[in-house]
Design an enzyme around this catalytic site. Structure first.
Site, PDB file in Angstrom:
ATOM      1  N   TRP A   1      62.750 106.153  15.152  1.00  0.00           N
ATOM      2  CA  TRP A   1      62.161 106.355  16.474  1.00  0.00           C
ATOM      3  C   TRP A   1      63.030 105.591  17.482  1.00  0.00           C
ATOM      4  O   TRP A   1      63.255 104.383  17.300  1.00  0.00           O
ATOM      5  CB  TRP A   1      60.734 105.798  16.454  1.00  0.00           C
ATOM      6  CG  TRP A   1      59.955 105.951  17.712  1.00  0.00           C
ATOM      7  CD1 TRP A   1      59.785 107.083  18.453  1.00  0.00           C
ATOM      8  CD2 TRP A   1      59.198 104.923  18.370  1.00  0.00           C
ATOM      9  NE1 TRP A   1      58.976 106.829  19.521  1.00  0.00           N
ATOM     10  CE2 TRP A   1      58.605 105.510  19.489  1.00  0.00           C
ATOM     11  CE3 TRP A   1      58.970 103.572  18.108  1.00  0.00           C
ATOM     12  CZ2 TRP A   1      57.790 104.792  20.365  1.00  0.00           C
ATOM     13  CZ3 TRP A   1      58.162 102.859  18.971  1.00  0.00           C
ATOM     14  CH2 TRP A   1      57.585 103.467  20.087  1.00  0.00           C
TER      15      TRP A   1
ATOM     16  N   ASP B   1      55.988 100.525   9.813  1.00  0.00           N
ATOM     17  CA  ASP B   1      55.420 101.148  11.000  1.00  0.00           C
ATOM     18  C   ASP B   1      54.658 102.378  10.509  1.00  0.00           C
ATOM     19  O   ASP B   1      55.265 103.310   9.963  1.00  0.00           O
ATOM     20  CB  ASP B   1      56.554 101.540  11.960  1.00  0.00           C
ATOM     21  CG  ASP B   1      56.029 102.087  13.278  1.00  0.00           C
ATOM     22  OD1 ASP B   1      54.809 102.318  13.403  1.00  0.00           O
ATOM     23  OD2 ASP B   1      56.851 102.301  14.192  1.00  0.00           O
TER      24      ASP B   1
ATOM     25  N   LYS C   1      47.575 108.621  17.366  1.00  0.00           N
ATOM     26  CA  LYS C   1      47.626 110.005  16.891  1.00  0.00           C
ATOM     27  C   LYS C   1      46.408 110.355  16.060  1.00  0.00           C
ATOM     28  O   LYS C   1      45.764 111.373  16.302  1.00  0.00           O
ATOM     29  CB  LYS C   1      48.897 110.227  16.074  1.00  0.00           C
ATOM     30  CG  LYS C   1      50.126 110.488  16.913  1.00  0.00           C
ATOM     31  CD  LYS C   1      50.814 109.258  17.355  1.00  0.00           C
ATOM     32  CE  LYS C   1      52.049 109.605  18.176  1.00  0.00           C
ATOM     33  NZ  LYS C   1      52.753 108.397  18.622  1.00  0.00           N
TER      34      LYS C   1
ATOM     35  N   ALA D   1      52.277 105.139  11.921  1.00  0.00           N
ATOM     36  CA  ALA D   1      51.736 105.681  13.172  1.00  0.00           C
ATOM     37  C   ALA D   1      51.074 107.046  12.977  1.00  0.00           C
ATOM     38  O   ALA D   1      50.514 107.600  13.923  1.00  0.00           O
ATOM     39  CB  ALA D   1      52.844 105.794  14.219  1.00  0.00           C
TER      40      ALA D   1
END
Ligand code: LMR
Length: 394
Positions: A127, A208, A243, A210
């Protein structure tokens, strides 16, 4: 004073959002920023979140401060959602943060305090904001091989060879599931090998996560994170609720520091609290409160899980339809990887020039590295995208 400021590089994803807004064509298609859209192109508020919001509006009596770490009930619910029973709750320190990005930023800050010399190993690609934040914080990082542009899968041998260079106390940044931007992920056997390597080198994983619930299911998507957290002495986890709860603008996330040595909890928790205080004081509460209400109320939770599962299955259907349409148009299986990838994104593996051609000729917006947001597609736009991909010679 301000004259000394220099222009900063623009964020590629946000710049693309702006370009899309400015495009006058009414046939344009946005496959840029990672936001889920339903078949009508809307980003809905999830039913359980809306219901929790109504109850909260009726029942909330005060907007006074909560606690530096956020509401402990939020931490408990999120630790359970992400880690299940993989580790002792006493091993986990946690703070609520403004979104997953806030958690990533606080996680890097934690690393800087604990080991200023740590080198951060980051997947190539990752990202873009991971790299941007690391540069802004002046933290040393190095890329490890990740995406194999020929197979559009993971270059696992390259990844392992690069991660073998890590030293004890370095950080290996991993995507817990649904790798952003590629959509290519490790299987559990490969995760096991990564863990063995972490145990050997003494590098600390920072995960991470997400997109829990967007790949193979809520539990399956957390499986690698859980296995890592219980297998190594220390793990840092940055989790986002943007999300999977669809509460992007509420900025809801959590940073966890997992330490098998539970006697360190007091120090770890107070350090995390300190970091919140220095950077923004109290974390935002509204989104975290909604998440807690949804996770702790059996009826709301069941409804949320069902809606999330429907979202996940719809993305799998979109993947399959796009791969099938491309197979039909190209007469080959070379786009089969789109159905294999998981999460919101797939990287097509084509050049920035072709991405731009697709945008100019067909008004279809994807990120310059050829990442496309699968969740931005629907039954009407899949044939248009497939046609554009072939028409532009991908
Ligand atoms: C994305 O990758 O598109 C999302 O995580 C949104 C963002 O903040 O970049």
């Amino acid at each position: 004073m301000f004259q000394a400021l220099k222009p900063q590089p623009e964020d590629k994803i946000l710049a693309l959002m702006q370009k899309y807004k400015e495009d006058p064509r009414d046939t344009k298609i946005d496959l840029g920023v990672g936001v889920y859209k339903d078949a009508n192109g809307q980003t809905p508020i999830m039913r359980a979140v809306k219901a929790a919001e109504k109850t909260l509006w009726e029942q909330e009596q005060t907007k006074s401060y909560v606690a530096l770490a956020g509401d402990p009930a939020f931490s408990d619910a999120m630790v359970q959602l992400v880690l299940g029973d993989a580790v002792d709750r006493a091993a986990v320190s946690a703070i609520a943060t403004p979104g997953g990005t806030g958690a990533v930023r606080q996680g890097f800050d934690l690393v800087k305090m604990a080991n200023p010399n740590a080198k951060i190993y980051v997947s190539d690609p990752t990202w873009p904001n991971h790299l941007s934040i690391l540069k802004h914080m002046d933290m040393p990082f190095t890329l490890y091989r990740y995406f194999d542009n020929d197979t559009r899968g993971v270059d696992f041998d390259g990844m392992m060879a690069d991660l073998a260079q890590a030293q004890a106390g370095d950080i290996v940044l991993l995507h817990g599931c649904c790798h952003n931007p590629t959509g290519a992920n490790l299987n559990m056997v490969q995760w096991g090998e990564v863990i063995a390597l972490l145990q050997k080198t003494g590098a600390v994983p920072m995960i991470d996560i997400a997109y829990q619930g967007f790949g193979d299911g809520l539990e399956q998507d957390a499986a690698a994170t859980r296995l890592i957290a219980k297998s190594v002495p220390e793990t840092i986890i940055a989790a986002s609720c943007s999300k999977n709860f669809g509460i992007y603008r509420e900025r809801t996330g959590i940073l966890m520091a997992v330490c098998q040595d539970t006697s360190a909890k007091g120090l770890n928790q107070s350090t995390l609290n300190y970091l919140n205080r220095q950077n923004y004081s109290f974390p935002p509460d509204h989104g975290a409160r909604l998440v807690t209400m949804v996770l702790n109320d059996p009826a709301l939770r069941a409804d949320w899980e069902q809606e999330l599962e429907d979202v996940r299955l719809s993305m799998l259907t979109l993947r399959k339809s796009l791969a099938d349409e491309l197979q039909r148009l190209s007469g080959s299986d070379r786009f089969g990887f789109i159905a294999q990838h998981r999460g919101m994104f797939s990287r097509l593996g084509t050049s920035a020039d072709k991405v731009e051609l697709i945008r100019e000729r067909h008004g279809i917006y994807m990120v310059g590295d050829s990442r496309l947001n699968i969740a931005g597609l629907n039954a009407k736009t899949i044939p248009l995208l497939a046609h554009a991909i072939i028409d532009c010679g991908v």
